[in-house]
Design a protein around this motif. Structure first.
Motif, PDB file in Angstrom:
ATOM      1  N   GLU A  40       0.874  -1.167   0.000  1.00 55.51           N
ATOM      2  CA  GLU A  40       0.000   0.000   0.000  1.00 55.51           C
ATOM      3  C   GLU A  40       0.914   1.220   0.000  1.00 55.51           C
ATOM      4  O   GLU A  40       1.604   1.483   0.983  1.00 55.51           O
ATOM      5  CB  GLU A  40      -0.899   0.022   1.240  1.00 55.51           C
ATOM      6  N   MET A  41       0.908   1.927  -1.095  1.00 50.73           N
ATOM      7  CA  MET A  41       1.841   3.042  -1.247  1.00 50.73           C
ATOM      8  C   MET A  41       1.621   4.104  -0.168  1.00 50.73           C
ATOM      9  O   MET A  41       0.506   4.552   0.068  1.00 50.73           O
ATOM     10  CB  MET A  41       1.703   3.650  -2.646  1.00 50.73           C
ATOM     11  N   GLY A  42       2.700   4.445   0.518  1.00 52.59           N
ATOM     12  CA  GLY A  42       2.673   5.503   1.508  1.00 52.59           C
ATOM     13  C   GLY A  42       2.142   5.122   2.875  1.00 52.59           C
ATOM     14  O   GLY A  42       2.111   5.962   3.761  1.00 52.59           O
ATOM     15  N   SER A  43       1.743   3.870   3.055  1.00 57.83           N
ATOM     16  CA  SER A  43       1.138   3.500   4.344  1.00 57.83           C
ATOM     17  C   SER A  43       2.031   2.616   5.212  1.00 57.83           C
ATOM     18  O   SER A  43       1.771   2.474   6.397  1.00 57.83           O
ATOM     19  CB  SER A  43      -0.186   2.773   4.117  1.00 57.83           C
ATOM     20  N   GLY A  44       3.021   1.964   4.613  1.00 52.60           N
ATOM     21  CA  GLY A  44       3.833   1.013   5.366  1.00 52.60           C
ATOM     22  C   GLY A  44       3.139  -0.311   5.595  1.00 52.60           C
ATOM     23  O   GLY A  44       3.565  -1.109   6.412  1.00 52.60           O
ATOM     24  N   LYS A  45       2.042  -0.537   4.858  1.00 51.55           N
ATOM     25  CA  LYS A  45       1.289  -1.785   4.976  1.00 51.55           C
ATOM     26  C   LYS A  45       1.359  -2.545   3.666  1.00 51.55           C
ATOM     27  O   LYS A  45       1.618  -1.978   2.615  1.00 51.55           O
ATOM     28  CB  LYS A  45      -0.174  -1.508   5.313  1.00 51.55           C
ATOM     29  N   GLY A  46       1.097  -3.857   3.757  1.00 49.05           N
ATOM     30  CA  GLY A  46       1.093  -4.652   2.546  1.00 49.05           C
ATOM     31  C   GLY A  46       0.588  -6.057   2.785  1.00 49.05           C
ATOM     32  O   GLY A  46       0.200  -6.416   3.905  1.00 49.05           O
ATOM     33  N   TYR A  47       0.631  -6.847   1.712  1.00 51.04           N
ATOM     34  CA  TYR A  47       0.098  -8.200   1.708  1.00 51.04           C
ATOM     35  C   TYR A  47       1.029  -9.087   0.899  1.00 51.04           C
ATOM     36  O   TYR A  47       1.559  -8.674  -0.124  1.00 51.04           O
ATOM     37  CB  TYR A  47      -1.290  -8.240   1.056  1.00 51.04           C
ATOM     38  N   SER A  48       1.207 -10.299   1.362  1.00 48.34           N
ATOM     39  CA  SER A  48       1.952 -11.314   0.612  1.00 48.34           C
ATOM     40  C   SER A  48       1.104 -12.572   0.575  1.00 48.34           C
ATOM     41  O   SER A  48       0.453 -12.915   1.568  1.00 48.34           O
ATOM     42  CB  SER A  48       3.291 -11.627   1.279  1.00 48.34           C
ATOM     43  N   LEU A  49       1.131 -13.255  -0.564  1.00 47.67           N
ATOM     44  CA  LEU A  49       0.411 -14.514  -0.709  1.00 47.67           C
ATOM     45  C   LEU A  49       1.431 -15.615  -0.938  1.00 47.67           C
ATOM     46  O   LEU A  49       2.253 -15.529  -1.851  1.00 47.67           O
ATOM     47  CB  LEU A  49      -0.574 -14.443  -1.874  1.00 47.67           C
ATOM     48  N   PHE A  50       1.380 -16.636  -0.086  1.00 44.47           N
ATOM     49  CA  PHE A  50       2.325 -17.757  -0.149  1.00 44.47           C
ATOM     50  C   PHE A  50       1.578 -19.054  -0.392  1.00 44.47           C
ATOM     51  O   PHE A  50       0.413 -19.192  -0.029  1.00 44.47           O
ATOM     52  CB  PHE A  50       3.087 -17.885   1.173  1.00 44.47           C
ATOM     53  N   GLU A  51       2.311 -20.028  -0.933  1.00 41.31           N
ATOM     54  CA  GLU A  51       1.790 -21.385  -1.054  1.00 41.31           C
ATOM     55  C   GLU A  51       2.865 -22.332  -0.559  1.00 41.31           C
ATOM     56  O   GLU A  51       4.038 -22.212  -0.933  1.00 41.31           O
ATOM     57  CB  GLU A  51       1.419 -21.707  -2.495  1.00 41.31           C
ATOM     58  N   THR A  52       2.446 -23.261   0.303  1.00 38.99           N
ATOM     59  CA  THR A  52       3.391 -24.233   0.853  1.00 38.99           C
ATOM     60  C   THR A  52       2.642 -25.402   1.475  1.00 38.99           C
ATOM     61  O   THR A  52       1.497 -25.255   1.897  1.00 38.99           O
ATOM     62  CB  THR A  52       4.318 -23.592   1.910  1.00 38.99           C
ATOM     63  N   ASP A  53       3.297 -26.538   1.512  1.00 41.04           N
ATOM     64  CA  ASP A  53       2.810 -27.689   2.270  1.00 41.04           C
ATOM     65  C   ASP A  53       3.522 -27.762   3.616  1.00 41.04           C
ATOM     66  O   ASP A  53       3.322 -28.708   4.371  1.00 41.04           O
ATOM     67  CB  ASP A  53       3.049 -28.987   1.483  1.00 41.04           C
ATOM     68  N   ASN A  54       4.373 -26.767   3.878  1.00 35.76           N
ATOM     69  CA  ASN A  54       5.194 -26.757   5.086  1.00 35.76           C
ATOM     70  C   ASN A  54       4.966 -25.450   5.850  1.00 35.76           C
ATOM     71  O   ASN A  54       5.702 -24.481   5.654  1.00 35.76           O
ATOM     72  CB  ASN A  54       6.668 -26.911   4.696  1.00 35.76           C
ATOM     73  N   PRO A  55       3.976 -25.406   6.736  1.00 34.80           N
ATOM     74  CA  PRO A  55       3.721 -24.171   7.466  1.00 34.80           C
ATOM     75  C   PRO A  55       4.876 -23.753   8.383  1.00 34.80           C
ATOM     76  O   PRO A  55       4.994 -22.577   8.726  1.00 34.80           O
ATOM     77  CB  PRO A  55       2.449 -24.460   8.265  1.00 34.80           C
ATOM     78  N   VAL A  56       5.735 -24.680   8.733  1.00 36.35           N
ATOM     79  CA  VAL A  56       6.907 -24.326   9.544  1.00 36.35           C
ATOM     80  C   VAL A  56       7.831 -23.415   8.742  1.00 36.35           C
ATOM     81  O   VAL A  56       8.383 -22.443   9.279  1.00 36.35           O
ATOM     82  CB  VAL A  56       7.645 -25.596  10.033  1.00 36.35           C
ATOM     83  N   ALA A  57       7.996 -23.680   7.441  1.00 33.41           N
ATOM     84  CA  ALA A  57       8.828 -22.823   6.593  1.00 33.41           C
ATOM     85  C   ALA A  57       8.260 -21.406   6.543  1.00 33.41           C
ATOM     86  O   ALA A  57       9.012 -20.422   6.613  1.00 33.41           O
ATOM     87  CB  ALA A  57       8.931 -23.406   5.188  1.00 33.41           C
ATOM     88  N   LEU A  58       6.940 -21.292   6.446  1.00 34.14           N
ATOM     89  CA  LEU A  58       6.310 -19.972   6.448  1.00 34.14           C
ATOM     90  C   LEU A  58       6.527 -19.282   7.794  1.00 34.14           C
ATOM     91  O   LEU A  58       6.868 -18.100   7.845  1.00 34.14           O
ATOM     92  CB  LEU A  58       4.816 -20.085   6.142  1.00 34.14           C
TER      93      LEU A  58
END
Length: 87
Positions: A40-58
């Motif tokens: 989000e430009m200028g806000s210091g906020k954002g979003y990332s989308l991940f895919e994994t079968d290993n939630p420990v890695a995330l």
């Protein structure tokens, strides 16, 4: 499984986040696929989308930023997946 990470830079750590993002590799490790990252430009906020079968890695990946950034992680599904679950 897909996971959405919502993040917000702690105001007092903004300079440190920029430094880490530009000098360290902000890409996830093997076994954790980043499908997208949006800021989000200028806000210091954002979003990332991940895919994994290993939630420990995330978990390990997001913990690398936990000292500077507030984060929320939630498992997400697409329309077709939720439609199947509802039928």
């Amino acid at each position: 499984m897909k996971y959405m990470v919502r993040w917000s830079i702690k105001e007092e750590h903004f300079a440190a986040v920029i430094e880490r993002f530009t000098t360290a590799d902000p890409q996830p490790p093997e076994g954790l696929a980043m499908l997208g990252r949006w800021h989000e430009m200028g806000s210091g906020k954002g979003y990332s989308l991940f895919e994994t079968d290993n939630p420990v890695a995330l978990s390990r990946f997001v913990m690398k930023w936990a000292d500077l950034v507030d984060q929320e992680v939630c498992a997400v599904v697409e329309d077709g997946e939720i439609a199947e679950a509802l039928s």
